[in-house]
Design a protein around this motif. Structure first.
Motif, PDB file in Angstrom:
ATOM      1  N   TYR A   1     -66.108  77.845 -45.316  1.00 27.89           N
ATOM      2  CA  TYR A   1     -66.213  76.872 -44.132  1.00 27.89           C
ATOM      3  C   TYR A   1     -67.193  77.305 -43.164  1.00 27.89           C
ATOM      4  CZ  TYR A   1     -61.576  75.725 -45.676  1.00 27.89           C
ATOM      5  OH  TYR A   1     -60.561  75.476 -46.588  1.00 27.89           O
TER       6      TYR A   1
ATOM      7  N   ASP B   1     -65.420  73.494 -40.799  1.00 34.40           N
ATOM      8  CA  ASP B   1     -65.751  72.374 -41.669  1.00 34.40           C
ATOM      9  C   ASP B   1     -66.044  73.045 -42.967  1.00 34.40           C
ATOM     10  OD1 ASP B   1     -66.323  69.404 -42.470  1.00 34.40           O
ATOM     11  OD2 ASP B   1     -68.496  70.036 -42.114  1.00 34.40           O
TER      12      ASP B   1
ATOM     13  N   LYS C   1     -70.126  71.967 -48.150  1.00 31.37           N
ATOM     14  CA  LYS C   1     -70.494  71.323 -49.397  1.00 31.37           C
ATOM     15  C   LYS C   1     -71.242  72.002 -50.206  1.00 31.37           C
ATOM     16  CE  LYS C   1     -68.785  67.406 -47.078  1.00 31.37           C
ATOM     17  NZ  LYS C   1     -68.296  68.071 -45.842  1.00 31.37           N
ATOM     18  N   LYS C   2     -70.552  72.039 -51.517  1.00 31.49           N
ATOM     19  CA  LYS C   2     -71.541  72.835 -52.470  1.00 31.49           C
ATOM     20  C   LYS C   2     -72.686  71.844 -53.100  1.00 31.49           C
ATOM     21  CE  LYS C   2     -67.713  75.643 -54.083  1.00 31.49           C
ATOM     22  NZ  LYS C   2     -67.087  75.961 -55.141  1.00 31.49           N
TER      23      LYS C   2
END
Length: 131
Positions: A90, A126, A129-130
């Protein structure tokens, strides 16, 4: 004429001298010294042991990346490299100090209340994202 009786008739009968109580020297000083050592060890364990074992709480800052592990009622937060690609990574969007109110985060953000010593704060997170 009467013979004086010894204070311990068994010792006199055996021909042994009557033992005298030992004089303890420095007994109070040893007790105080032992207490001081105990207090020092207790403080060292309380303050230093979590840092040595890696269990110390983390006060992440905005734009840090963190992983959250452990049970929901006692989560462990560890800072990580944002490009580490770890699962459950995160990014800290906001840190709200002096509160445990997770409603201070915006809708859609993951809110995590934390305490570090006497500081209480909420991390607004948040998911990363990978790529």
């Amino acid at each position: 004429m009467t013979t004086p009786q010894p204070s311990d008739p068994f010792a006199a009968a055996q021909g042994a001298p009557v033992p005298q109580p030992e004089q303890k020297k420095g007994g109070m000083l040893k007790k105080i010294g032992g207490f001081v050592v105990l207090v020092i060890v207790a403080v060292a364990v309380k303050v230093g042991l979590p840092h040595l074992t890696g269990d110390a709480p983390v006060h992440a800052e905005v734009n840090d990346c963190v992983t959250v592990t452990g049970p929901e009622n006692d989560p462990k937060v560890d800072t990580q490299d944002c490009s580490s690609g770890k699962a459950d990574l995160y990014k800290v969007l906001k840190v709200v100090d002096n509160t445990f109110d997770v409603n201070k985060c915006d809708v859609g953000e993951v809110a995590l209340a934390q305490q570090l010593n006497s500081d209480k704060f909420v991390l607004c997170l948040d998911p990363v994202k990978k790529a």
